[in-house]
Design a protein around this motif. Structure first.
Motif, mmCIF file in Angstrom:
data_model
loop_
_atom_site.group_PDB
_atom_site.id
_atom_site.type_symbol
_atom_site.label_atom_id
_atom_site.label_comp_id
_atom_site.label_asym_id
_atom_site.label_seq_id
_atom_site.Cartn_x
_atom_site.Cartn_y
_atom_site.Cartn_z
ATOM 1 N N ASN A 37 0.824 -1.209 0.000
ATOM 2 C CA ASN A 37 0.000 0.000 0.000
ATOM 3 C C ASN A 37 0.856 1.256 0.000
ATOM 4 O O ASN A 37 0.539 2.236 -0.669
ATOM 5 N N LEU A 38 1.934 1.225 0.761
ATOM 6 C CA LEU A 38 2.829 2.373 0.817
ATOM 7 C C LEU A 38 3.477 2.598 -0.547
ATOM 8 O O LEU A 38 3.591 3.733 -1.016
ATOM 9 N N LYS A 39 3.859 1.507 -1.199
ATOM 10 C CA LYS A 39 4.464 1.594 -2.534
ATOM 11 C C LYS A 39 3.470 2.213 -3.516
ATOM 12 O O LYS A 39 3.802 3.109 -4.279
ATOM 13 N N LYS A 40 2.209 1.761 -3.476
ATOM 14 C CA LYS A 40 1.172 2.310 -4.368
ATOM 15 C C LYS A 40 0.936 3.786 -4.086
ATOM 16 O O LYS A 40 0.746 4.584 -4.997
ATOM 17 N N CYS A 41 0.944 4.143 -2.809
ATOM 18 C CA CYS A 41 0.715 5.532 -2.415
ATOM 19 C C CYS A 41 1.816 6.432 -2.959
ATOM 20 O O CYS A 41 1.546 7.479 -3.539
ATOM 21 N N ILE A 42 3.071 6.015 -2.793
ATOM 22 C CA ILE A 42 4.191 6.830 -3.259
ATOM 23 C C ILE A 42 4.193 6.918 -4.784
ATOM 24 O O ILE A 42 4.419 7.989 -5.353
ATOM 25 N N GLU A 43 3.912 5.803 -5.451
ATOM 26 C CA GLU A 43 3.846 5.821 -6.919
ATOM 27 C C GLU A 43 2.749 6.762 -7.399
ATOM 28 O O GLU A 43 2.921 7.491 -8.374
ATOM 29 N N ALA A 44 1.607 6.758 -6.708
ATOM 30 C CA ALA A 44 0.502 7.628 -7.092
ATOM 31 C C ALA A 44 0.847 9.091 -6.862
ATOM 32 O O ALA A 44 0.488 9.956 -7.659
ATOM 33 N N CYS A 45 1.560 9.368 -5.769
ATOM 34 C CA CYS A 45 1.970 10.747 -5.497
ATOM 35 C C CYS A 45 2.913 11.241 -6.596
ATOM 36 O O CYS A 45 2.857 12.398 -6.999
ATOM 37 N N CYS A 46 3.778 10.358 -7.062
ATOM 38 C CA CYS A 46 4.722 10.740 -8.114
ATOM 39 C C CYS A 46 4.025 10.921 -9.454
ATOM 40 O O CYS A 46 4.392 11.775 -10.243
ATOM 41 N N SER A 47 3.007 10.099 -9.710
ATOM 42 C CA SER A 47 2.349 10.146 -11.018
ATOM 43 C C SER A 47 1.160 11.096 -11.049
ATOM 44 O O SER A 47 0.762 11.563 -12.108
ATOM 45 N N GLY A 48 0.573 11.352 -9.884
ATOM 46 C CA GLY A 48 -0.601 12.220 -9.817
ATOM 47 C C GLY A 48 -1.862 11.563 -10.341
ATOM 48 O O GLY A 48 -2.820 12.233 -10.696
ATOM 49 N N GLU A 49 -1.877 10.224 -10.393
ATOM 50 C CA GLU A 49 -3.029 9.508 -10.928
ATOM 51 C C GLU A 49 -3.987 9.072 -9.826
ATOM 52 O O GLU A 49 -3.602 8.860 -8.691
ATOM 53 N N ALA A 50 -5.252 8.930 -10.197
ATOM 54 C CA ALA A 50 -6.263 8.394 -9.294
ATOM 55 C C ALA A 50 -6.106 6.872 -9.273
ATOM 56 O O ALA A 50 -5.497 6.318 -10.181
ATOM 57 N N PRO A 51 -6.638 6.151 -8.305
ATOM 58 C CA PRO A 51 -7.463 6.654 -7.207
ATOM 59 C C PRO A 51 -6.662 7.032 -5.977
ATOM 60 O O PRO A 51 -7.196 7.593 -5.045
ATOM 61 N N PHE A 52 -5.369 6.713 -5.961
ATOM 62 C CA PHE A 52 -4.595 6.910 -4.743
ATOM 63 C C PHE A 52 -4.177 8.355 -4.509
ATOM 64 O O PHE A 52 -3.843 8.726 -3.402
ATOM 65 N N LYS A 53 -4.186 9.195 -5.529
ATOM 66 C CA LYS A 53 -3.699 10.566 -5.365
ATOM 67 C C LYS A 53 -4.457 11.345 -4.311
ATOM 68 O O LYS A 53 -3.910 12.217 -3.656
ATOM 69 N N ASP A 54 -5.749 11.006 -4.115
ATOM 70 C CA ASP A 54 -6.567 11.746 -3.167
ATOM 71 C C ASP A 54 -6.244 11.425 -1.712
ATOM 72 O O ASP A 54 -6.608 12.185 -0.819
ATOM 73 N N ILE A 55 -5.542 10.311 -1.456
ATOM 74 C CA ILE A 55 -5.225 9.968 -0.071
ATOM 75 C C ILE A 55 -3.775 10.288 0.260
ATOM 76 O O ILE A 55 -3.326 10.021 1.366
ATOM 77 N N CYS A 56 -3.040 10.852 -0.680
ATOM 78 C CA CYS A 56 -1.641 11.189 -0.447
ATOM 79 C C CYS A 56 -1.498 12.666 -0.153
ATOM 80 O O CYS A 56 -2.249 13.490 -0.679
ATOM 81 N N PRO A 57 -0.510 13.031 0.658
ATOM 82 C CA PRO A 57 -0.296 14.440 0.957
ATOM 83 C C PRO A 57 0.190 15.190 -0.274
ATOM 84 O O PRO A 57 0.796 14.614 -1.160
ATOM 85 N N ARG A 58 -0.078 16.466 -0.305
ATOM 86 C CA ARG A 58 0.346 17.291 -1.445
ATOM 87 C C ARG A 58 1.671 17.954 -1.112
ATOM 88 O O ARG A 58 1.926 18.340 -0.029
#
Length: 58
Positions: A37-58
């Protein structure tokens, strides 16, 4: 980050030449932040893609 608010943790970020090293320590951190989950979260923060981008800090 992508866990619940009741998990108290210490986050240390060390800037490297080509990125960052992140250390997360604290009680129940391993229960709240599973590696996949942490890996997905960081990848989403880097890519800016949904659905995980909304749960990551800006």
């Amino acid at each position: 980050m992508c866990g619940s608010n009741d998990v108290k943790c210490d986050v240390r970020v060390i800037e490297l030449e080509d990125g960052y090293q992140v250390q997360i320590t604290g009680g129940n951190v391993k229960d709240a932040l599973k590696p996949e989950n942490l890996k997905k979260c960081i990848e989403a923060c880097c890519s800016g893609e949904a659905p995980f981008k909304d749960i990551c800090p800006r």
